[in-house]
Design a protein around this motif. Structure first.
Motif, PDB file in Angstrom:
ATOM      1  N   ARG A  19       0.851  -1.196   0.000  1.00 30.65           N
ATOM      2  CA  ARG A  19       0.000   0.000   0.000  1.00 30.65           C
ATOM      3  C   ARG A  19       0.882   1.239   0.000  1.00 30.65           C
ATOM      4  NH1 ARG A  19      -0.267   1.852   5.369  1.00 30.65           N
ATOM      5  NH2 ARG A  19       0.680   0.387   6.796  1.00 30.65           N
ATOM      6  N   ILE A  20       0.300   2.354  -0.432  1.00 28.71           N
ATOM      7  CA  ILE A  20       0.988   3.639  -0.443  1.00 28.71           C
ATOM      8  C   ILE A  20       0.739   4.323   0.890  1.00 28.71           C
ATOM      9  CG2 ILE A  20       1.126   5.916  -1.523  1.00 28.71           C
ATOM     10  CD1 ILE A  20       2.070   3.765  -3.375  1.00 28.71           C
ATOM     11  N   VAL A  21       1.811   4.811   1.517  1.00 27.45           N
ATOM     12  CA  VAL A  21       1.721   5.497   2.808  1.00 27.45           C
ATOM     13  C   VAL A  21       2.374   6.873   2.660  1.00 27.45           C
ATOM     14  CG1 VAL A  21       2.462   5.427   5.223  1.00 27.45           C
ATOM     15  CG2 VAL A  21       1.811   3.317   4.056  1.00 27.45           C
ATOM     16  N   GLU A  22       1.732   7.898   3.205  1.00 24.04           N
ATOM     17  CA  GLU A  22       2.322   9.233   3.228  1.00 24.04           C
ATOM     18  C   GLU A  22       2.996   9.465   4.569  1.00 24.04           C
ATOM     19  OE1 GLU A  22      -0.603  12.200   2.316  1.00 24.04           O
ATOM     20  OE2 GLU A  22      -0.527  11.750   0.178  1.00 24.04           O
ATOM     21  N   SER A  23       4.148  10.111   4.523  1.00 19.44           N
ATOM     22  CA  SER A  23       4.866  10.455   5.750  1.00 19.44           C
ATOM     23  C   SER A  23       5.538  11.805   5.553  1.00 19.44           C
ATOM     24  CB  SER A  23       5.897   9.385   6.106  1.00 19.44           C
ATOM     25  OG  SER A  23       6.841   9.255   5.071  1.00 19.44           O
ATOM     26  N   THR A  24       6.033  12.357   6.642  1.00 18.89           N
ATOM     27  CA  THR A  24       6.727  13.633   6.575  1.00 18.89           C
ATOM     28  C   THR A  24       8.023  13.463   5.797  1.00 18.89           C
ATOM     29  OG1 THR A  24       5.814  14.238   8.726  1.00 18.89           O
ATOM     30  CG2 THR A  24       7.698  15.508   7.953  1.00 18.89           C
ATOM     31  N   LEU A  25       8.325  14.417   4.939  1.00 19.53           N
ATOM     32  CA  LEU A  25       9.568  14.393   4.175  1.00 19.53           C
ATOM     33  C   LEU A  25      10.742  14.348   5.145  1.00 19.53           C
ATOM     34  CD1 LEU A  25      10.617  14.647   1.221  1.00 19.53           C
ATOM     35  CD2 LEU A  25      10.883  17.078   1.688  1.00 19.53           C
ATOM     36  N   PRO A  26      11.685  13.427   4.930  1.00 20.60           N
ATOM     37  CA  PRO A  26      12.806  13.318   5.877  1.00 20.60           C
ATOM     38  C   PRO A  26      13.741  14.526   5.809  1.00 20.60           C
ATOM     39  CG  PRO A  26      13.142  11.865   4.009  1.00 20.60           C
ATOM     40  CD  PRO A  26      11.773  12.459   3.853  1.00 20.60           C
ATOM     41  N   HIS A  27      14.361  14.826   6.932  1.00 25.62           N
ATOM     42  CA  HIS A  27      15.396  15.859   7.022  1.00 25.62           C
ATOM     43  C   HIS A  27      16.673  15.156   7.424  1.00 25.62           C
ATOM     44  CE1 HIS A  27      12.531  19.106   6.601  1.00 25.62           C
ATOM     45  NE2 HIS A  27      11.756  18.464   7.452  1.00 25.62           N
ATOM     46  N   PRO A  28      17.790  15.491   6.777  1.00 19.88           N
ATOM     47  CA  PRO A  28      19.024  14.748   7.055  1.00 19.88           C
ATOM     48  C   PRO A  28      19.643  15.104   8.399  1.00 19.88           C
ATOM     49  CG  PRO A  28      19.482  16.551   5.556  1.00 19.88           C
ATOM     50  CD  PRO A  28      17.982  16.520   5.772  1.00 19.88           C
ATOM     51  N   ASP A  29      20.160  14.079   9.085  1.00 14.10           N
ATOM     52  CA  ASP A  29      21.028  14.311  10.241  1.00 14.10           C
ATOM     53  C   ASP A  29      22.362  14.810   9.699  1.00 14.10           C
ATOM     54  OD1 ASP A  29      19.127  13.514  12.079  1.00 14.10           O
ATOM     55  OD2 ASP A  29      19.839  11.437  12.140  1.00 14.10           O
ATOM     56  N   ALA A  30      23.311  15.093  10.567  1.00 14.04           N
ATOM     57  CA  ALA A  30      24.590  15.685  10.176  1.00 14.04           C
ATOM     58  C   ALA A  30      25.341  14.867   9.125  1.00 14.04           C
ATOM     59  CB  ALA A  30      25.473  15.892  11.399  1.00 14.04           C
ATOM     60  N   THR A  31      25.244  13.530   9.169  1.00 15.03           N
ATOM     61  CA  THR A  31      26.007  12.687   8.243  1.00 15.03           C
ATOM     62  C   THR A  31      25.135  12.049   7.164  1.00 15.03           C
ATOM     63  OG1 THR A  31      25.764  10.758   9.675  1.00 15.03           O
ATOM     64  CG2 THR A  31      27.730  12.152  10.002  1.00 15.03           C
ATOM     65  N   GLU A  32      23.959  12.566   6.935  1.00 13.95           N
ATOM     66  CA  GLU A  32      23.031  11.990   5.970  1.00 13.95           C
ATOM     67  C   GLU A  32      22.775  12.933   4.806  1.00 13.95           C
ATOM     68  OE1 GLU A  32      20.182   9.233   8.766  1.00 13.95           O
ATOM     69  OE2 GLU A  32      19.594  11.307   8.459  1.00 13.95           O
ATOM     70  N   VAL A  33      22.266  12.348   3.715  1.00 16.16           N
ATOM     71  CA  VAL A  33      21.759  13.114   2.591  1.00 16.16           C
ATOM     72  C   VAL A  33      20.321  12.676   2.345  1.00 16.16           C
ATOM     73  CG1 VAL A  33      24.014  13.360   1.492  1.00 16.16           C
ATOM     74  CG2 VAL A  33      22.537  11.465   0.834  1.00 16.16           C
ATOM     75  N   VAL A  34      19.505  13.552   1.759  1.00 16.78           N
ATOM     76  CA  VAL A  34      18.169  13.161   1.328  1.00 16.78           C
ATOM     77  C   VAL A  34      18.245  12.902  -0.167  1.00 16.78           C
ATOM     78  CG1 VAL A  34      15.756  13.839   1.055  1.00 16.78           C
ATOM     79  CG2 VAL A  34      17.009  14.513   3.110  1.00 16.78           C
ATOM     80  N   ILE A  35      17.817  11.711  -0.574  1.00 17.61           N
ATOM     81  CA  ILE A  35      17.791  11.336  -1.985  1.00 17.61           C
ATOM     82  C   ILE A  35      16.348  11.371  -2.460  1.00 17.61           C
ATOM     83  CG2 ILE A  35      18.220   9.504  -3.671  1.00 17.61           C
ATOM     84  CD1 ILE A  35      20.379   8.433  -1.761  1.00 17.61           C
ATOM     85  N   GLU A  36      16.099  12.119  -3.539  1.00 16.13           N
ATOM     86  CA  GLU A  36      14.818  12.055  -4.229  1.00 16.13           C
ATOM     87  C   GLU A  36      14.911  10.824  -5.120  1.00 16.13           C
ATOM     88  OE1 GLU A  36      12.240  15.405  -6.221  1.00 16.13           O
ATOM     89  OE2 GLU A  36      13.921  14.837  -7.504  1.00 16.13           O
ATOM     90  N   VAL A  37      14.216   9.770  -4.755  1.00 12.03           N
ATOM     91  CA  VAL A  37      14.369   8.461  -5.395  1.00 12.03           C
ATOM     92  C   VAL A  37      13.700   8.466  -6.768  1.00 12.03           C
ATOM     93  CG1 VAL A  37      13.849   6.001  -5.197  1.00 12.03           C
ATOM     94  CG2 VAL A  37      14.537   7.298  -3.167  1.00 12.03           C
ATOM     95  N   ALA A  38      14.475   8.090  -7.789  1.00 14.25           N
ATOM     96  CA  ALA A  38      13.956   7.990  -9.145  1.00 14.25           C
ATOM     97  C   ALA A  38      13.632   6.541  -9.507  1.00 14.25           C
ATOM     98  CB  ALA A  38      14.972   8.554 -10.139  1.00 14.25           C
ATOM     99  N   THR A  39      14.421   5.603  -8.967  1.00 12.21           N
ATOM    100  CA  THR A  39      14.196   4.193  -9.269  1.00 12.21           C
ATOM    101  C   THR A  39      14.707   3.338  -8.111  1.00 12.21           C
ATOM    102  OG1 THR A  39      14.498   2.479 -10.963  1.00 12.21           O
ATOM    103  CG2 THR A  39      16.391   3.857 -10.468  1.00 12.21           C
ATOM    104  N   VAL A  40      14.112   2.169  -7.965  1.00 11.89           N
ATOM    105  CA  VAL A  40      14.541   1.235  -6.924  1.00 11.89           C
ATOM    106  C   VAL A  40      14.806  -0.123  -7.556  1.00 11.89           C
ATOM    107  CG1 VAL A  40      13.247   2.384  -5.103  1.00 11.89           C
ATOM    108  CG2 VAL A  40      12.190   0.495  -6.325  1.00 11.89           C
ATOM    109  N   GLY A  41      15.614  -0.922  -6.881  1.00 17.82           N
ATOM    110  CA  GLY A  41      15.837  -2.289  -7.314  1.00 17.82           C
ATOM    111  C   GLY A  41      14.896  -3.213  -6.546  1.00 17.82           C
ATOM    112  N   MET A  42      14.425  -4.246  -7.227  1.00 19.51           N
ATOM    113  CA  MET A  42      13.622  -5.262  -6.560  1.00 19.51           C
ATOM    114  C   MET A  42      14.378  -6.568  -6.691  1.00 19.51           C
ATOM    115  SD  MET A  42       9.853  -6.805  -7.339  1.00 19.51           S
ATOM    116  CE  MET A  42      10.433  -7.602  -8.801  1.00 19.51           C
ATOM    117  N   ASN A  43      14.591  -7.249  -5.586  1.00 20.47           N
ATOM    118  CA  ASN A  43      15.344  -8.486  -5.635  1.00 20.47           C
ATOM    119  C   ASN A  43      14.646  -9.581  -4.840  1.00 20.47           C
ATOM    120  OD1 ASN A  43      16.271  -8.273  -2.855  1.00 20.47           O
ATOM    121  ND2 ASN A  43      17.485  -6.555  -3.606  1.00 20.47           N
ATOM    122  N   PHE A  44      15.257 -10.753  -4.848  1.00 17.32           N
ATOM    123  CA  PHE A  44      14.639 -11.912  -4.197  1.00 17.32           C
ATOM    124  C   PHE A  44      14.431 -11.683  -2.703  1.00 17.32           C
ATOM    125  CE2 PHE A  44      14.657 -16.526  -2.947  1.00 17.32           C
ATOM    126  CZ  PHE A  44      13.447 -16.814  -3.553  1.00 17.32           C
ATOM    127  N   ALA A  45      15.340 -10.947  -2.062  1.00 17.46           N
ATOM    128  CA  ALA A  45      15.174 -10.652  -0.634  1.00 17.46           C
ATOM    129  C   ALA A  45      13.873  -9.886  -0.388  1.00 17.46           C
ATOM    130  CB  ALA A  45      16.369  -9.852  -0.115  1.00 17.46           C
TER     131      ALA A  45
END
Length: 138
Positions: A50-76
């Motif tokens: 299902r689609i869930v809405e959440s607050t846009l993340p804000h990066p901690d000091a050592t993080e970046v926010v990625i606007e995701v364009a594509t994801v991988g789907m694998n057996f896991a």
């Protein structure tokens, strides 16, 4: 259900969910920025996604926010959605181990990335989102 049929079903369900996500950019909901993600509450067939809405993340000091364009789907991901994948302690229960997109925000201590960089990321889970905050290497 065979693994091949299950993979094709999940691929179709995930593609339908991503079509419903619309533009990959977040939108303002009057007060706060919103990000959408693909999640599930209980193991099962692709229909549990299902689609869930959440607050846009804000990066901690050592993080970046990625606007995701594509994801991988694998057996896991298939095994996790079916409830038979053993998660490591540092992993999240959210689906998705890899994504690619564009950096839209950087934490104060991040020096190796800047806004606008095109990136890919290997994650402990949670890649099926519009925006993601992975930690950067030291």
């Amino acid at each position: 259900m065979s693994d091949r049929k299950d993979k094709n079903s999940l691929t179709g369900a995930l593609a339908r969910h991503y079509e419903n996500l619309g533009q990959q950019t977040s939108h303002t909901n009057g007060i706060e920025n919103i990000s959408k993600s693909v999640e599930f509450d209980a193991p099962g067939d692709p229909e549990v996604l299902r689609i869930v809405e959440s607050t846009l993340p804000h990066p901690d000091a050592t993080e970046v926010v990625i606007e995701v364009a594509t994801v991988g789907m694998n057996f896991a991901d298939l095994l996790q959605r079916r409830g038979v994948y053993g998660l490591k302690p540092e992993a999240t229960e959210r689906l998705g181990l890899e994504c690619a997109g564009r950096v839209v925000s950087v934490g104060a201590d991040v020096t190796s990335f800047q806004e606008g960089d095109e990136v890919c990321a290997l994650l402990p889970g949670g890649a099926y989102v519009q925006s993601r905050c992975p930690s950067t290497p030291p």
